[in-house]
Design a protein around this motif. Structure first.
Motif, PDB file in Angstrom:
ATOM      1  N   GLU A 115       0.834  -1.194   0.000  1.00  0.00           N
ATOM      2  CA  GLU A 115       0.000   0.000   0.000  1.00  0.00           C
ATOM      3  C   GLU A 115       0.873   1.249   0.000  1.00  0.00           C
ATOM      4  N   SER A 211      -0.704   5.964  -7.359  1.00  0.00           N
ATOM      5  CA  SER A 211      -1.425   6.645  -6.287  1.00  0.00           C
ATOM      6  C   SER A 211      -2.877   6.903  -6.678  1.00  0.00           C
ATOM      7  N   GLU A 212      -3.730   7.017  -5.701  1.00  0.00           N
ATOM      8  CA  GLU A 212      -5.143   7.295  -5.947  1.00  0.00           C
ATOM      9  C   GLU A 212      -5.326   8.672  -6.567  1.00  0.00           C
ATOM     10  N   ASP A 213      -4.426   9.611  -6.272  1.00  0.00           N
ATOM     11  CA  ASP A 213      -4.502  10.944  -6.886  1.00  0.00           C
ATOM     12  C   ASP A 213      -4.305  10.863  -8.393  1.00  0.00           C
ATOM     13  N   GLN A 215      -5.521   8.404 -10.128  1.00  0.00           N
ATOM     14  CA  GLN A 215      -6.545   7.426 -10.504  1.00  0.00           C
ATOM     15  C   GLN A 215      -5.980   6.004 -10.523  1.00  0.00           C
ATOM     16  N   PRO A 217      -4.624   2.425  -8.191  1.00  0.00           N
ATOM     17  CA  PRO A 217      -5.242   1.559  -7.179  1.00  0.00           C
ATOM     18  C   PRO A 217      -4.873   1.908  -5.744  1.00  0.00           C
ATOM     19  N   GLY A 218      -3.832   2.728  -5.559  1.00  0.00           N
ATOM     20  CA  GLY A 218      -3.387   3.057  -4.201  1.00  0.00           C
ATOM     21  C   GLY A 218      -2.411   2.043  -3.649  1.00  0.00           C
TER      22      GLY A 218
END
Length: 228
Positions: A115, A211-213, A215, A217-218
Motif C-alpha cells: 500500500e 497513487s489514488e490521486d 486514478q 489503485p493506491g
C-alpha cells in the motif's frame, strides 16, 4: 416449303436444350447450397451456438489473482529468474525473467503488493551497478508490514500511463492480452516497469503513478531480490 417444314423440328430442339440448361442449373445450385449449409435446421442452430461460444471464450476477461501481501522468498540452491506478477484487475499476469545480481547465485526473487505510501527509502546501489537498493525501512510502515528489509533490491514495479504509445517508446512493457496497446489513447494502461539500469527518478515516478490521486489503485506491485 422445305424451310417451313423443318422449322418446327428446329424449335423443338431449342426448347429441349433450354430445358436441359434449366435442369442443370437447378441441380448445381442445389448441390452448392447443400454443401455450404447444414441439411437439418438443428445443425444450423448448433453451428450458431458453437460460434457464439467461441466468441465468448475469445473475449473472456483474464482471471485476477492478487499479489501476496507479504514477501515470501523460496529457499533454493540455485537462482530461479522467472517471476510472475499481477499488474491489475482485468489484465493478464506478466512473467519476467531476471538475471542474478549476486555472483554466487545465492539469491531469490519474490513479488508483493504494498500500500502507498510504502515508507521506505531506495537508492542506487553502491555495490551492484544498475540496481536499486532498499537502504531504510520505516518502523510500522506498509513496507515493513509487507516484509521488505534493508538490502533488498527492487527489480520491477507496476505502473500506469495515459499515453500507451509514449510508454512503449519508454521501454515500459505493456500486456497486449490484458488491454495494453501502442495506440495513443487517453486512458490509463497498467504496465510493468523494470528498474534494472534505470535512474532512481524514473522508478520513483513509476511508483507514484499508482497513487489514488493519479486514478491508480493506491497500491504498487513490486518484485524484490534478496540475498539468501
Amino acid at each position: 416449303r422445305r424451310i417451313l417444314h423443318v422449322w418446327p423440328y428446329f424449335n423443338t430442339i431449342i426448347l429441349a436444350m433450354a430445358l436441359r440448361l434449366f435442369l442443370a442449373t437447378l441441380i448445381c445450385s442445389h448441390s452448392v447450397s447443400s454443401f455450404l449449409l447444414p441439411k437439418h435446421p438443428r445443425s444450423v442452430t448448433r453451428a450458431l451456438q458453437s460460434s457464439e461460444e467461441s466468441a465468448a471464450v475469445s473475449f473472456e476477461i483474464p482471471e485476477f489473482t492478487p499479489n501476496p501481501a507479504k514477501l515470501e522468498f523460496k529457499p533454493r540452491t540455485y537462482f530461479y529468474g522467472r517471476c510472475t506478477i499481477s499488474i491489475g484487475e482485468g489484465y493478464k499476469p506478466m512473467t519476467e525473467t531476471f538475471s542474478p545480481s549476486f555472483k554466487d547465485d545465492e539469491c531469490s526473487l519474490a513479488c508483493v503488493e504494498i500500500e502507498l505510501p510504502m515508507g521506505m527509502v531506495i537508492e542506487e546501489s553502491a555495490d551492484i551497478q544498475g540496481r536499486l537498493e532498499v537502504v531504510e525501512v520505516m518502523e510500522g510502515s506498509n513496507a515493513e508490514f509487507a516484509g521488505v528489509k534493508v538490502g533488498d533490491l527492487l527489480r520491477a514495479c507496476t505502473a500506469q500511463k495515459t499515453d500507451a504509445y509514449a510508454a512503449a517508446n519508454g521501454n515500459i512493457a505493456f500486456n497486449v492480452l490484458g488491454g495494453g496497446t501502442t495506440a495513443g489513447v487517453e486512458m490509463n494502461k497498467r504496465a510493468l516497469y523494470t528498474a534494472d539500469g534505470r535512474p532512481l527518478e524514473g522508478c520513483l515516478e513509476a511508483i507514484g503513478t499508482n497513487s489514488e490521486d493519479n486514478q491508480g489503485p493506491g497500491t504498487v506491485g513490486a518484485i524484490f531480490e534478496r540475498k539468501n
